[in-house]
Structure formats: structure tokens, C-alpha cells
Design a protein around this motif. Structure first.
Motif, PDB file in Angstrom:
ATOM      1  N   PHE A 147       0.836  -1.196   0.000  1.00 40.37           N
ATOM      2  CA  PHE A 147       0.000   0.000   0.000  1.00 40.37           C
ATOM      3  C   PHE A 147       0.865   1.238   0.000  1.00 40.37           C
ATOM      4  N   SER A 148       0.255   2.346  -0.361  1.00 47.40           N
ATOM      5  CA  SER A 148       0.922   3.644  -0.308  1.00 47.40           C
ATOM      6  C   SER A 148      -0.098   4.678   0.124  1.00 47.40           C
ATOM      7  N   ARG A 149       0.429   5.778   0.611  1.00 46.67           N
ATOM      8  CA  ARG A 149      -0.474   6.823   1.082  1.00 46.67           C
ATOM      9  C   ARG A 149       0.148   8.186   0.856  1.00 46.67           C
ATOM     10  N   CYS A 150      -0.656   9.094   0.332  1.00 48.45           N
ATOM     11  CA  CYS A 150      -0.302  10.503   0.229  1.00 48.45           C
ATOM     12  C   CYS A 150      -1.185  11.236   1.228  1.00 48.45           C
ATOM     13  N   GLU A 151      -0.557  12.025   2.077  1.00 47.20           N
ATOM     14  CA  GLU A 151      -1.320  12.794   3.059  1.00 47.20           C
ATOM     15  C   GLU A 151      -1.006  14.265   2.891  1.00 47.20           C
ATOM     16  N   GLY A 152      -2.052  15.020   2.583  1.00 49.73           N
ATOM     17  CA  GLY A 152      -1.904  16.455   2.398  1.00 49.73           C
ATOM     18  C   GLY A 152      -2.157  17.219   3.679  1.00 49.73           C
ATOM     19  N   ASN A 153      -2.148  18.521   3.529  1.00 52.27           N
ATOM     20  CA  ASN A 153      -2.300  19.417   4.663  1.00 52.27           C
ATOM     21  C   ASN A 153      -3.313  20.493   4.273  1.00 52.27           C
ATOM     22  N   THR A 154      -4.226  20.803   5.154  1.00 55.38           N
ATOM     23  CA  THR A 154      -5.238  21.806   4.829  1.00 55.38           C
ATOM     24  C   THR A 154      -4.770  23.237   5.111  1.00 55.38           C
ATOM     25  N   LEU A 155      -3.619  23.387   5.768  1.00 58.60           N
ATOM     26  CA  LEU A 155      -3.084  24.735   5.976  1.00 58.60           C
ATOM     27  C   LEU A 155      -2.694  25.322   4.621  1.00 58.60           C
ATOM     28  N   LYS A 156      -3.126  26.542   4.374  1.00 57.88           N
ATOM     29  CA  LYS A 156      -2.941  27.174   3.063  1.00 57.88           C
ATOM     30  C   LYS A 156      -1.478  27.173   2.593  1.00 57.88           C
ATOM     31  N   ARG A 157      -0.552  27.441   3.496  1.00 55.79           N
ATOM     32  CA  ARG A 157       0.864  27.523   3.111  1.00 55.79           C
ATOM     33  C   ARG A 157       1.464  26.167   2.737  1.00 55.79           C
ATOM     34  N   PHE A 158       0.794  25.084   3.109  1.00 58.30           N
ATOM     35  CA  PHE A 158       1.286  23.746   2.798  1.00 58.30           C
ATOM     36  C   PHE A 158       0.336  22.974   1.880  1.00 58.30           C
ATOM     37  N   SER A 159      -0.698  23.625   1.399  1.00 50.80           N
ATOM     38  CA  SER A 159      -1.735  22.937   0.620  1.00 50.80           C
ATOM     39  C   SER A 159      -1.250  22.447  -0.742  1.00 50.80           C
ATOM     40  N   HIS A 160      -0.064  22.849  -1.155  1.00 51.95           N
ATOM     41  CA  HIS A 160       0.481  22.448  -2.452  1.00 51.95           C
ATOM     42  C   HIS A 160       1.238  21.130  -2.391  1.00 51.95           C
ATOM     43  N   LYS A 161       1.370  20.542  -1.177  1.00 53.82           N
ATOM     44  CA  LYS A 161       2.213  19.355  -1.085  1.00 53.82           C
ATOM     45  C   LYS A 161       1.557  18.238  -0.280  1.00 53.82           C
ATOM     46  N   VAL A 162       2.073  17.024  -0.510  1.00 56.46           N
ATOM     47  CA  VAL A 162       1.654  15.846   0.239  1.00 56.46           C
ATOM     48  C   VAL A 162       2.895  15.095   0.704  1.00 56.46           C
ATOM     49  N   GLU A 163       2.742  14.367   1.799  1.00 54.04           N
ATOM     50  CA  GLU A 163       3.786  13.447   2.252  1.00 54.04           C
ATOM     51  C   GLU A 163       3.413  12.063   1.754  1.00 54.04           C
ATOM     52  N   PHE A 164       4.415  11.324   1.308  1.00 54.83           N
ATOM     53  CA  PHE A 164       4.190  10.038   0.669  1.00 54.83           C
ATOM     54  C   PHE A 164       4.937   8.939   1.405  1.00 54.83           C
ATOM     55  N   GLY A 165       4.310   7.780   1.506  1.00 56.79           N
ATOM     56  CA  GLY A 165       4.949   6.596   2.067  1.00 56.79           C
ATOM     57  C   GLY A 165       4.461   5.369   1.321  1.00 56.79           C
ATOM     58  N   ILE A 166       5.296   4.336   1.314  1.00 58.54           N
ATOM     59  CA  ILE A 166       4.982   3.133   0.544  1.00 58.54           C
ATOM     60  C   ILE A 166       5.588   1.914   1.223  1.00 58.54           C
ATOM     61  N   CYS A 167       4.895   0.783   1.132  1.00 57.81           N
ATOM     62  CA  CYS A 167       5.469  -0.470   1.624  1.00 57.81           C
ATOM     63  C   CYS A 167       4.843  -1.653   0.893  1.00 57.81           C
ATOM     64  N   VAL A 168       5.668  -2.683   0.705  1.00 59.39           N
ATOM     65  CA  VAL A 168       5.266  -3.880  -0.037  1.00 59.39           C
ATOM     66  C   VAL A 168       5.801  -5.100   0.708  1.00 59.39           C
ATOM     67  N   LEU A 169       4.985  -6.154   0.777  1.00 61.81           N
ATOM     68  CA  LEU A 169       5.442  -7.401   1.391  1.00 61.81           C
ATOM     69  C   LEU A 169       6.693  -7.905   0.677  1.00 61.81           C
ATOM     70  N   LYS A 170       7.655  -8.409   1.441  1.00 61.75           N
ATOM     71  CA  LYS A 170       8.941  -8.817   0.888  1.00 61.75           C
ATOM     72  C   LYS A 170       8.800  -9.883  -0.205  1.00 61.75           C
ATOM     73  N   ASP A 171       7.844 -10.810  -0.063  1.00 60.24           N
ATOM     74  CA  ASP A 171       7.642 -11.845  -1.077  1.00 60.24           C
ATOM     75  C   ASP A 171       7.218 -11.261  -2.427  1.00 60.24           C
ATOM     76  N   TYR A 172       6.807 -10.003  -2.433  1.00 55.98           N
ATOM     77  CA  TYR A 172       6.318  -9.376  -3.664  1.00 55.98           C
ATOM     78  C   TYR A 172       7.265  -8.288  -4.167  1.00 55.98           C
ATOM     79  N   TRP A 173       8.472  -8.226  -3.622  1.00 56.25           N
ATOM     80  CA  TRP A 173       9.477  -7.318  -4.163  1.00 56.25           C
ATOM     81  C   TRP A 173       9.904  -7.839  -5.534  1.00 56.25           C
ATOM     82  N   GLY A 174      10.249  -6.934  -6.453  1.00 55.62           N
ATOM     83  CA  GLY A 174      10.745  -7.329  -7.763  1.00 55.62           C
ATOM     84  C   GLY A 174       9.667  -7.443  -8.834  1.00 55.62           C
ATOM     85  N   PHE A 175       8.436  -7.075  -8.481  1.00 54.30           N
ATOM     86  CA  PHE A 175       7.340  -7.139  -9.454  1.00 54.30           C
ATOM     87  C   PHE A 175       6.840  -5.753  -9.846  1.00 54.30           C
ATOM     88  N   GLY A 176       7.568  -4.705  -9.485  1.00 58.09           N
ATOM     89  CA  GLY A 176       7.182  -3.350  -9.865  1.00 58.09           C
ATOM     90  C   GLY A 176       6.012  -2.791  -9.077  1.00 58.09           C
TER      91      GLY A 176
END
Length: 182
Positions: free
Chosen positions: A83-112
Motif C-alpha cells: 500500500f501507499s499513502r499521500c497525506e496532504g495538509n489543509t493549511l494554506k501555506r502547505f496545501s500544495h504538497k503531500v507526504e508520501f509513504g509506501i510499503c510492499v510485502l517482501k515476497d512481492y518485491w521485484g514485481f514493480g
């Protein structure tokens, strides 16, 4: 926010990348714990920062309703594998960006799977007026991830020195990366 489901076939594995659904909550709770125990590339050890199924249900509902959040899952072999997640911010000065994180089960590495979760997130950000995606913590030893992010236009914005202590008792740096499309 939600995206349209995408299907991929890489190295003989067929999988789908789609928006998270409330019914994914139990599986997300379980695979997050599993992934945290499979690698030291993430911030948590197995069981730390535990989010139960009702907690994931709340996150999924909020992200689905939010214009600046995106929660994606990868499904293969009849189960969630990342899964992955982008989390934005409702504060006007930060509303142009999101923080991103991602993780994949090790058995499924190498499949893009990580690449395709990232690609869908970047595409969503670009088409929704989000000009910056931030990665606030790539372990310096996770060279494959750093190379992948660079392929998608991310640049190193800084290094947090001696930021994490891993199981070997040594301190490691965290690489802060960002992609600006403004």
C-alpha cells in the motif's frame, strides 16, 4: 480521493493497484505489522505504532473524502500485498504538497508494485494541482528505493544524520527527498 483501478502484469505476476476500501481495513492492519517485521527500511519495528482495523477504517474514510489525501493498495493472488499513502495538509501555506509513504510485502518485491504505486500517486498529484510530493524518511541504505524515487523526479533535499538506530546498534542517516512539479 479515489483513482481508477489499474491492472499490471510484471514478471508473471498479475496485480491491481486501486484506492483502499473500508473492507480492506483488517488486511491493512495485518500486512502493516508483517511488513514492519520484514525490513528495517521503515520507521517501525513489528507491532510498533499498531493501527487496528477500526483505525484503518477511519483513515480510509477520511482519505476517500479528502481532496489532498490518497490511499492506494496493491492486490495480488487474492490478497493485499502492499500500500501507499499521500497525506496532504489543509493549511494554506502547505496545501500544495503531500507526504508520501509506501510499503510492499517482501515476497512481492521485484514485481514493480512499489514503482506502480508510486507512478499512480505521482499521476494523481500532477492531475490534482499538488505540486510537491515529500518523502520524509528513506533509509540511506535503501539504495533501490532512492534510485526509484530519482527516476520519478525526486531529488535529495537533505540528510538527517544519525537519525535511526537499527538492530545492529548502529546509527543510520535518513534521506529526505522531494519532487516538485510547479
Amino acid at each position: 480521493m479515489k483513482i481508477e483501478e489499474q491492472k499490471f502484469k510484471v514478471n508473471g505476476l498479475s496485480y491491481t493497484v486501486r484506492s483502499a476500501l473500508v473492507q480492506d481495513a483488517k488486511s491493512l492492519s495485518e500486512i502493516r505489522v508483517q511488513i514492519d517485521g520484514e525490513t528495517e527500511n521503515l520507521d517501525r519495528e513489528r507491532g510498533e505504532g499498531f493501527i487496528d482495523a477500526p483505525g484503518f477504517e477511519q483513515i480510509i474514510k477520511a482519505d476517500t473524502e479528502s481532496r489532498v489525501n490518497l490511499f492506494l493498495v496493491a492486490e495480488a493472488d487474492g490478497r493485499l500485498v502492499g500500500f501507499s499513502r499521500c497525506e496532504g495538509n489543509t493549511l494554506k501555506r502547505f496545501s500544495h504538497k503531500v507526504e508520501f509513504g509506501i510499503c510492499v510485502l517482501k515476497d512481492y518485491w521485484g514485481f514493480g508494485i512499489g514503482k506502480n504505486l508510486l507512478m499512480q500517486s505521482v499521476s494523481w498529484a500532477d492531475s490534482n494541482g499538488i505540486s510537491k510530493i515529500m518523502l520524509n524518511g528513506v533509509l540511506e541504505t535503501n539504495v533501490k528505493a532512492i534510485q526509484l524515487y530519482k527516476k520519478f523526479g525526486f531529488e535529495v533535499e537533505g540528510v538527517l544524520k544519525n537519525d535511526k538506530v537499527l538492530s545492529d546498534g548502529k546509527y543510520y542517516n535518513t534521506v529526505v527527498m522531494g519532487r516538485f512539479n510547479g
